[in-house]
Write a protein that holds these residues in place. Sequence first.
Motif, PDB file in Angstrom:
ATOM      1  N   LEU A  49       7.046  36.519 -15.529  1.00  0.00           N
ATOM      2  CA  LEU A  49       5.922  36.225 -16.430  1.00  0.00           C
ATOM      3  C   LEU A  49       5.217  37.509 -16.859  1.00  0.00           C
ATOM      4  O   LEU A  49       4.849  37.678 -18.028  1.00  0.00           O
ATOM      5  CB  LEU A  49       4.938  35.281 -15.728  1.00  0.00           C
ATOM      6  CG  LEU A  49       3.728  34.822 -16.560  1.00  0.00           C
ATOM      7  CD1 LEU A  49       4.206  33.983 -17.750  1.00  0.00           C
ATOM      8  CD2 LEU A  49       2.755  34.025 -15.695  1.00  0.00           C
ATOM      9  N   PHE A  50       5.050  38.438 -15.905  1.00  0.00           N
ATOM     10  CA  PHE A  50       4.410  39.719 -16.220  1.00  0.00           C
ATOM     11  C   PHE A  50       5.238  40.484 -17.254  1.00  0.00           C
ATOM     12  O   PHE A  50       4.689  41.062 -18.205  1.00  0.00           O
ATOM     13  CB  PHE A  50       4.252  40.551 -14.948  1.00  0.00           C
ATOM     14  CG  PHE A  50       3.711  41.928 -15.193  1.00  0.00           C
ATOM     15  CD1 PHE A  50       2.352  42.125 -15.395  1.00  0.00           C
ATOM     16  CD2 PHE A  50       4.562  43.033 -15.236  1.00  0.00           C
ATOM     17  CE1 PHE A  50       1.845  43.395 -15.634  1.00  0.00           C
ATOM     18  CE2 PHE A  50       4.071  44.297 -15.473  1.00  0.00           C
ATOM     19  CZ  PHE A  50       2.705  44.479 -15.667  1.00  0.00           C
ATOM     20  N   THR A  51       6.558  40.480 -17.073  1.00  0.00           N
ATOM     21  CA  THR A  51       7.438  41.168 -18.021  1.00  0.00           C
ATOM     22  C   THR A  51       7.328  40.557 -19.410  1.00  0.00           C
ATOM     23  O   THR A  51       7.261  41.266 -20.419  1.00  0.00           O
ATOM     24  CB  THR A  51       8.892  41.101 -17.532  1.00  0.00           C
ATOM     25  OG1 THR A  51       8.970  41.671 -16.221  1.00  0.00           O
ATOM     26  CG2 THR A  51       9.820  41.862 -18.465  1.00  0.00           C
ATOM     27  N   TYR A  52       7.265  39.225 -19.452  1.00  0.00           N
ATOM     28  CA  TYR A  52       7.187  38.526 -20.736  1.00  0.00           C
ATOM     29  C   TYR A  52       5.861  38.820 -21.434  1.00  0.00           C
ATOM     30  O   TYR A  52       5.806  38.997 -22.655  1.00  0.00           O
ATOM     31  CB  TYR A  52       7.353  37.023 -20.488  1.00  0.00           C
ATOM     32  CG  TYR A  52       7.253  36.190 -21.742  1.00  0.00           C
ATOM     33  CD1 TYR A  52       8.290  36.160 -22.675  1.00  0.00           C
ATOM     34  CD2 TYR A  52       6.105  35.422 -21.989  1.00  0.00           C
ATOM     35  CE1 TYR A  52       8.186  35.407 -23.837  1.00  0.00           C
ATOM     36  CE2 TYR A  52       6.001  34.668 -23.142  1.00  0.00           C
ATOM     37  CZ  TYR A  52       7.049  34.659 -24.062  1.00  0.00           C
ATOM     38  OH  TYR A  52       6.933  33.914 -25.198  1.00  0.00           O
ATOM     39  N   LEU A  53       4.773  38.860 -20.646  1.00  0.00           N
ATOM     40  CA  LEU A  53       3.446  39.039 -21.232  1.00  0.00           C
ATOM     41  C   LEU A  53       3.009  40.498 -21.317  1.00  0.00           C
ATOM     42  O   LEU A  53       1.891  40.784 -21.757  1.00  0.00           O
ATOM     43  CB  LEU A  53       2.400  38.259 -20.400  1.00  0.00           C
ATOM     44  CG  LEU A  53       2.568  36.743 -20.356  1.00  0.00           C
ATOM     45  CD1 LEU A  53       1.533  36.137 -19.420  1.00  0.00           C
ATOM     46  CD2 LEU A  53       2.433  36.154 -21.756  1.00  0.00           C
ATOM     47  N   TYR A  54       3.872  41.407 -20.860  1.00  0.00           N
ATOM     48  CA  TYR A  54       3.465  42.814 -20.769  1.00  0.00           C
ATOM     49  C   TYR A  54       2.890  43.383 -22.074  1.00  0.00           C
ATOM     50  O   TYR A  54       1.866  44.086 -22.039  1.00  0.00           O
ATOM     51  CB  TYR A  54       4.640  43.677 -20.299  1.00  0.00           C
ATOM     52  CG  TYR A  54       4.266  45.120 -20.119  1.00  0.00           C
ATOM     53  CD1 TYR A  54       3.481  45.514 -19.040  1.00  0.00           C
ATOM     54  CD2 TYR A  54       4.673  46.088 -21.037  1.00  0.00           C
ATOM     55  CE1 TYR A  54       3.110  46.846 -18.880  1.00  0.00           C
ATOM     56  CE2 TYR A  54       4.314  47.413 -20.877  1.00  0.00           C
ATOM     57  CZ  TYR A  54       3.529  47.786 -19.799  1.00  0.00           C
ATOM     58  OH  TYR A  54       3.165  49.099 -19.652  1.00  0.00           O
ATOM     59  N   ASP A  77       1.096  42.004 -24.285  1.00  0.00           N
ATOM     60  CA  ASP A  77      -0.284  41.530 -24.439  1.00  0.00           C
ATOM     61  C   ASP A  77      -1.189  42.028 -23.319  1.00  0.00           C
ATOM     62  O   ASP A  77      -2.414  42.025 -23.458  1.00  0.00           O
ATOM     63  CB  ASP A  77      -0.311  39.998 -24.465  1.00  0.00           C
ATOM     64  CG  ASP A  77       0.492  39.437 -25.629  1.00  0.00           C
ATOM     65  OD1 ASP A  77       0.416  40.033 -26.721  1.00  0.00           O
ATOM     66  OD2 ASP A  77       1.200  38.433 -25.435  1.00  0.00           O
ATOM     67  N   LEU A  78      -0.614  42.417 -22.180  1.00  0.00           N
ATOM     68  CA  LEU A  78      -1.412  42.852 -21.030  1.00  0.00           C
ATOM     69  C   LEU A  78      -1.737  44.338 -21.075  1.00  0.00           C
ATOM     70  O   LEU A  78      -2.523  44.827 -20.266  1.00  0.00           O
ATOM     71  CB  LEU A  78      -0.665  42.537 -19.722  1.00  0.00           C
ATOM     72  CG  LEU A  78      -0.449  41.057 -19.397  1.00  0.00           C
ATOM     73  CD1 LEU A  78       0.407  40.907 -18.158  1.00  0.00           C
ATOM     74  CD2 LEU A  78      -1.798  40.368 -19.199  1.00  0.00           C
ATOM     75  N   LYS A  79      -1.139  45.064 -22.011  1.00  0.00           N
ATOM     76  CA  LYS A  79      -1.343  46.514 -22.071  1.00  0.00           C
ATOM     77  C   LYS A  79      -2.809  46.879 -22.226  1.00  0.00           C
ATOM     78  O   LYS A  79      -3.269  47.893 -21.718  1.00  0.00           O
ATOM     79  CB  LYS A  79      -0.529  47.110 -23.228  1.00  0.00           C
ATOM     80  CG  LYS A  79       0.922  47.391 -22.874  1.00  0.00           C
ATOM     81  CD  LYS A  79       1.604  48.114 -24.019  1.00  0.00           C
ATOM     82  CE  LYS A  79       3.023  48.500 -23.626  1.00  0.00           C
ATOM     83  NZ  LYS A  79       3.714  49.193 -24.745  1.00  0.00           N
TER      84      LYS A  79
END
Length: 198
Positions: free
Chosen positions: A141-146, A148-150
């Motif tokens: 999930l973190f990889t997919y949302l990375y 947007d999480l930057k």
Amino acid sequence: MNFNIIEFFRQTYAYVAAQHHGSIWLIIAIGIVFGVIIQWSRVDTFDKIAGFAMLHGFKVPKMLFFTIGIASIGLYFMIKFGYAHYHIKPITLGGLIIGGILFAIGMAILGLCPGTGPVAVSEGNIDVFTGLIGGLLAGALFTYLYPDLKTIMGPNFGKLTLAQLVGHDWFIFAYGIALIIIAFLLPNREIEEEVGEV
């Protein structure tokens, strides 16, 4: 689909060998030594981790300080003589703080860390297996949302090391010695002596 375990290990061997991280037999030998130490110390059990969190048992921090100290000294000499080099990750303060909090929450719930968790799973602990699956899904999930999480990762302070901050590379050697001394100074108290088996 037929699963051929011999073919699986052959392909795994070829994949690891292609990474050029050194002798694969040396890697296997280090893994065996690591497993023996974990089994001997039993730091892959919930009571040891819980004892550490409650400051009732000090085997886990003693091992951590001693291991990091030995690794720091070994790495210092290996890099000095050209046998190794650093792979430094950039410092992103927001990511480190948020990641640290999430790590602490996960460790408090599961009772084990990502290092000892797989060892506990190999011993048949189903509860830890659910945590392992959760960790893999969270990583995906973190990889997919990375992208947007930057924005919450915070500014990038670059690839800094303690030696660079101090200005002397011998600091890593002194740091390793200090950690080993701390490991020996910590009490030898064990969790079983304080609160019993959980």
